[in-house]
Write a protein that holds these residues in place. Structure first.
Motif, short mmCIF file in Angstrom:
data_model
loop_
_atom_site.label_atom_id
_atom_site.label_comp_id
_atom_site.label_asym_id
_atom_site.label_seq_id
_atom_site.Cartn_x
_atom_site.Cartn_y
_atom_site.Cartn_z
N ARG A 6 5.08 -5.43 -6.81
CA ARG A 6 4.78 -4.09 -7.34
C ARG A 6 6.06 -3.24 -7.38
N ALA A 7 6.92 -3.44 -6.38
CA ALA A 7 8.20 -2.71 -6.39
C ALA A 7 9.04 -3.16 -7.58
N ARG A 8 9.02 -4.46 -7.86
CA ARG A 8 9.78 -5.00 -9.02
C ARG A 8 9.26 -4.37 -10.31
N ALA A 9 7.93 -4.32 -10.45
CA ALA A 9 7.34 -3.72 -11.66
C ALA A 9 7.75 -2.24 -11.75
N LEU A 77 5.83 3.64 -9.67
CA LEU A 77 4.97 2.90 -8.73
C LEU A 77 3.54 3.44 -8.76
N MET A 78 3.41 4.75 -8.88
CA MET A 78 2.05 5.32 -8.98
C MET A 78 1.36 4.83 -10.25
N LEU A 79 2.14 4.70 -11.33
CA LEU A 79 1.55 4.17 -12.58
C LEU A 79 1.07 2.74 -12.37
N VAL A 80 1.86 1.97 -11.60
CA VAL A 80 1.47 0.59 -11.30
C VAL A 80 0.15 0.58 -10.53
N GLY A 81 0.02 1.50 -9.58
CA GLY A 81 -1.23 1.60 -8.82
C GLY A 81 -2.38 2.00 -9.74
N ALA A 82 -2.14 3.01 -10.58
CA ALA A 82 -3.19 3.51 -11.48
C ALA A 82 -3.64 2.41 -12.45
N GLU A 98 -1.35 -2.54 -1.31
CA GLU A 98 -0.14 -3.26 -1.75
C GLU A 98 0.83 -2.33 -2.50
N THR A 99 0.27 -1.37 -3.20
CA THR A 99 1.14 -0.44 -3.93
C THR A 99 1.84 0.49 -2.94
N VAL A 100 1.10 0.93 -1.94
CA VAL A 100 1.72 1.78 -0.91
C VAL A 100 2.82 0.99 -0.20
N ALA A 101 2.55 -0.30 0.07
CA ALA A 101 3.54 -1.14 0.78
C ALA A 101 4.84 -1.28 -0.03
N LEU A 106 11.30 -0.33 -2.17
CA LEU A 106 12.00 0.63 -3.04
C LEU A 106 12.96 1.50 -2.23
N GLY A 107 12.93 1.32 -0.90
CA GLY A 107 13.83 2.09 -0.04
C GLY A 107 13.33 3.51 0.18
#
Ligand SMILES: C[S@@+](CC[C@H](N)C(=O)[O-])C[C@H]1O[C@@H](n2cnc3c(N)ncnc32)[C@H](O)[C@@H]1O
Length: 426
Positions: A6-9, A77-82, A98-101, A106-107
């Motif tokens: 998810r961080a990569r996306a 990242l929020m878009l990925v979660g949404a 997983e999105t929160v993780a 992402l640092g």
């Protein structure tokens, strides 16, 4: 692990969103090629890009204050979660956790509560009724305006079709194998497929990595949209004897190779202004076993030494017909870009006409659904060239236009393509 994906996306998307605000835009393909991508990271990147307008409209009101410019990756990242909550079958608690993780890779571990809060609010709220067409159809307003004007009865279906996933179509290399043998290979590998319109076209039921296609490395097959395959069909249908053909905007070579596979005795020259794209073409020629003369030149300006029996002009265009495969075009293109490509198209057509022999055909094509790049270019050209006429075209999908033929993704087997066959008088 999934947090990493998810961080990569999110990083991919932050690159893309950043590109929409700066010159020297990078297309999504280039962003994805620059790092190792898992299938999930790709799916999330493409999915968010496809549904960017509706997802960001839902997220914006949930942010108490705007994010800083340097936190674009967090918005991504929020878009990925949404996207996972609204469009995928992933259980919501897993999607959110997983999105929160992913804030950690992402640092930005400090953002965990923020992301958690925003995504939980989104999960609790029903999908809102869109207030404007851009959000309803997930397209930029300018493009909706143009498509609705040009296709008054079909525009809603067209915009929905643009948001679908594109099928994977392949082209059997008839100089190396037969349709029967290759179809047998697909069957033995349990790859379900349907025939396309041409004997050599096959549409796979499920997309798959090219390297896993049987005989790919041995050059038995290429990946090419089923509609794009009509270009070589239309030109080779017109050949009466071995001919010389110039493919003027040839790289990376899909249509050049198809010409050679349909007309192995033709002398095909592949020209392109972009030398690194021509290198890709040369490598593919080796894989497919084709001999092709390549020329790095500007087809709108450079002196063309020879005259050709036929010319294929697959012109650079807005790509508005390929939004299923390239959803980033919706974010990156601006209305003025269409006028810029239209001027280049007109210039290419005028210049290349001098390199066509009498009685020859110049097949003009684009992967655009906008008239400004298609019939309008041909109309001006015909008005100013008395030695040119448009020959009728008929294909099993799409519809006739005033001067040519338009394929549309309303037929899910094809992207949008435009073709016009311009014949030079004797
Ligand atoms: C639509 S793509 C061609 C795709 C190719 N025909 C295929 O089927 O694989 C357009 C190509 O035109 C090339 N191009 C753009 N302007 C050009 C010019 N002035 N002269 C020659 N090639 C040009 C681009 O580098 C790009 O490779």
């Amino acid at each position: 692990m999934s947090g990493e994906e998810r961080a990569r996306a999110a990083r991919n998307l932050a690159h893309l969103l950043d590109a929409t605000r700066s010159p020297g835009r990078r297309m999504l393909d280039q962003v994805l090629a620059s790092g190792k991508q898992s299938p999930l990271a790709r799916e999330l990147t493409y999915g968010v890009t496809r549904h960017f307008y509706s997802l960001s409209a839902e997220l914006q009101p949930l942010l108490e204050r705007p994010l800083r410019d340097r936190d674009l990756d967090l918005f991504a990242l929020m878009l990925v979660g949404a996207y996972q909550l609204r469009h995928l079958q992933i259980p919501p608690h897993a999607a959110i956790n997983e999105t929160v993780a992913a804030a950690h890779p992402l640092g930005k571990p400090w953002a965990r509560n923020l992301i958690n809060g925003v995504l939980r609010s989104l999960q609790r709220s029903p999908t809102p009724t869109p207030q404007d067409d851009s959000v309803r159809y997930d397209h930029p307003s300018w493009l909706i305006e143009r498509v609705s004007k040009e296709y008054p009865d079909q525009w809603r279906d067209l915009l929905s079709a643009n948001n679908a996933r594109a099928p994977m179509a392949i082209r059997i290399n008839l100089t190396r194998t037969s349709v029967q043998d290759y179809t047998h290979l697909l069957g033995s590998a349990n790859i379900a497929s349907q025939p396309g319109w041409l004997p050599e076209t096959v549409i796979l039921e499920q997309p798959m990595p090219v390297a896993k296609l049987p005989g790919y490395a041995e050059g038995l097959v290429s990946v090419q949209d089923a509609g794009a395959q009509f270009a070589a069909y239309l030109l080779t249908e017109r050949l009466s004897a071995p001919s010389s053909i110039l493919d003027a905007c040839a790289a990376p070579g899909g249509k050049t190779f198809h010409l050679l596979e349909r007309a192995p005795h033709a002398k095909v020259s592949a020209m392109d202004v972009n030398s690194s794209r021509l290198d890709t073409l040369r490598r593919s020629a080796v894989r497919l076993g084709h001999e092709v003369r390549t020329l790095c030149a500007d087809a709108s300006n450079d002196r063309l030494a020879a005259r050709y029996d036929h010319i294929l002009l697959d012109a650079p265009c807005s790509g508005s017909g390929t939004l299923r495969r390239h959803p980033d075009i919706k974010l990156l293109r601006e209305p003025a870009d269409v006028g810029v490509t239209a001027r280049v198209q007109a210039l290419l057509l005028r210049h290349l006409w001098h390199a066509l022999r009498p009685s020859g055909t110049l097949l003009y094509c684009t992967c655009s659904l906008l008239r400004e790049e298609n019939d309008s270019i041909v109309a001006v050209f015909l008005n100013t060239h008395t030695d040119a006429s448009a020959a009728p075209i008929e294909l099993p999908s799409g519809a006739a236009t005033r001067y040519g033929w338009q394929l549309l993704p309303l037929d899910p087997r094809t992207d949008a393509f435009y073709f016009a066959a311009l014949v030079k008088s004797k």
